[in-house]
Motif scaffolding. Structure first.
Motif, short mmCIF file in Angstrom:
data_model
loop_
_atom_site.label_atom_id
_atom_site.label_comp_id
_atom_site.label_asym_id
_atom_site.label_seq_id
_atom_site.Cartn_x
_atom_site.Cartn_y
_atom_site.Cartn_z
N ASN A 1 -5.98 -6.44 -8.28
CA ASN A 1 -7.47 -6.74 -7.58
C ASN A 1 -8.41 -6.71 -8.92
O ASN A 1 -8.14 -6.80 -10.13
CB ASN A 1 -7.41 -5.02 -7.18
N TYR B 1 -4.99 0.24 -2.19
CA TYR B 1 -4.80 -1.56 -2.33
C TYR B 1 -4.22 -2.67 -1.17
O TYR B 1 -3.31 -1.97 -1.33
CB TYR B 1 -4.97 -1.77 -3.71
N THR C 1 -6.55 -9.38 -2.65
CA THR C 1 -7.88 -9.70 -2.78
C THR C 1 -8.30 -11.01 -2.35
O THR C 1 -7.17 -12.18 -2.51
CB THR C 1 -7.58 -9.84 -4.69
N ASP D 1 -12.13 -7.64 -2.87
CA ASP D 1 -11.06 -6.75 -2.57
C ASP D 1 -11.10 -6.01 -1.37
O ASP D 1 -12.72 -5.86 -1.24
CB ASP D 1 -10.91 -5.26 -4.29
N TYR E 1 -9.32 -2.44 1.37
CA TYR E 1 -9.16 -1.93 1.16
C TYR E 1 -9.04 -1.19 2.09
O TYR E 1 -9.66 -0.81 3.25
CB TYR E 1 -9.75 0.14 0.18
#
Lengths: 134, 198
Positions: free
Chosen positions: A3, A56, A59, A75, A77
């Motif tokens: 990340n 997560y 990226t 990023d 999530y």
């Protein structure tokens, strides 16, 4: 790729005036999918620990970046709010603002396939199955 | 001061408006003109001048007030008296009349939505939220939902809920004149019920 940003920094920034903004369809998605009508509703929700079980995903590089010499990372999530799974993507812009590019319902999360209603009905069905009657 | 794109910092923005309708629970959709700023450098768009929040808050306030009136009218039309709601929920007298005539708080609105959706919750409240009443009313209402959702081929549905302090007995019966279903798809199935009617 790890990340690009500290998640806690993002959460903290959402609680500060003018530090984070929603772009593209994210405001409308948050409204339609989560009933968060205003940008402030979304930011307050995030700042007040609204993102449960944040996980997560990945990226990626911001593709529309006009200044390709300085790549900007995004990023992504997954999260839950109650039983509802969601998807969030954000970056930190050169203007030092946190940019929320995506905030939407993500129904294909494999972690919870059945809705609570379906789960409850499956249980009732099991209870009422012929083998149980005997 | 010029509005800047928060993404790339450019001031090359064009502004347009788009009609939007916001969902209002138990009310009419609230329409408003959304301001959209688009950056011609990075092509990102959004409410960069931060104008929409104030507009949305204003129209939603009016729309929610109207929905509170709608919900109270609905309950009244179904013979649920305000004084009964206030007594069972231990609200001060005239609270609901005040919500209708003046302002209804966010908490009040949330409560009204729950009562409007599950009016039988008042019976549970009226029994001091006792667990046996809460359980039996829940199952009874679930039975009504299933009964209404059963396919038309099924007849003579019957639901009985018996409870005391220790046990809860639920009995849902249905029968059909059709001894065998010609098509598997016609057989009553819980999945059909929930998808079709719940």
């Amino acid at each position: 790729m790890p990340n690009a940003y500290q998640f806690d920094n993002f959460i903290h920034a959402c609680g500060e005036q003018g530090k984070a903004v929603l772009i593209g369809s994210s405001a409308n998605d948050a409204r339609m999918d989560f009933g968060l009508n205003t940008q402030q509703d979304v930011l307050s929700f995030i700042a007040n620990d609204g993102l449960e079980e944040a996980f997560y995903i990945n990226t990626k590089i911001w593709e529309k970046n006009p200044n390709q010499a300085h790549p900007i990372m995004v990023d992504a999530y997954s999260f839950y709010s109650g039983a509802k799974p969601g998807y969030l993507a954000f970056s930190l812009s050169p203007t030092n603002k946190w940019i929320i590019k995506s905030f939407k319902h993500s129904p294909n999360d494999p972690k919870r396939k059945l809705s609570p209603a379906h789960e409850a009905l499956s249980e009732i069905k099991q209870l009422m199955s012929p083998s149980e009657d005997k | 001061m010029n509005t800047l794109c928060p993404v790339c910092g450019s001031d090359a923005l064009t502004t347009s408006t788009k009609k939007h309708a916001l969902t209002v629970i138990y009310g009419k959709p609230a329409e408003y003109n959304e301001v959209v700023d688009t950056c011609s450098v990075c092509e990102e768009s959004g409410d960069f001048s931060d104008l929409n929040d104030a507009t949305i808050n204003q129209i939603m306030k009016a729309a929610k007030k109207e929905s509170a009136t709608n919900m109270l009218d609905y309950l009244s039309n179904h013979n649920i008296k305000m004084s009964y709601m206030e007594r069972s929920l231990e609200l001060p007298a005239r609270t609901l009349a005040r919500w209708k005539a003046e302002d209804c708080s966010a908490a009040g609105l949330a409560l009204l939505r729950i009562i409007r959706t599950y009016p039988w919750i008042l019976e549970v409240a009226d029994d001091s939220f006792s667990q046996p009443t809460a359980s039996s009313r829940l199952v009874e209402e679930a039975g009504h939902v299933l009964k209404h959702a059963l396919p038309r081929k099924v007849e003579r549905t019957e639901l009985n809920v018996l409870h005391n302090n220790n046990t809860l007995q639920v009995n849902i019966q249905f029968s059909s004149d059709i001894t065998s279903f010609p098509d598997k798809a016609l057989e009553p199935a819980f999945e059909q019920m929930i998808e079709g009617n719940v």
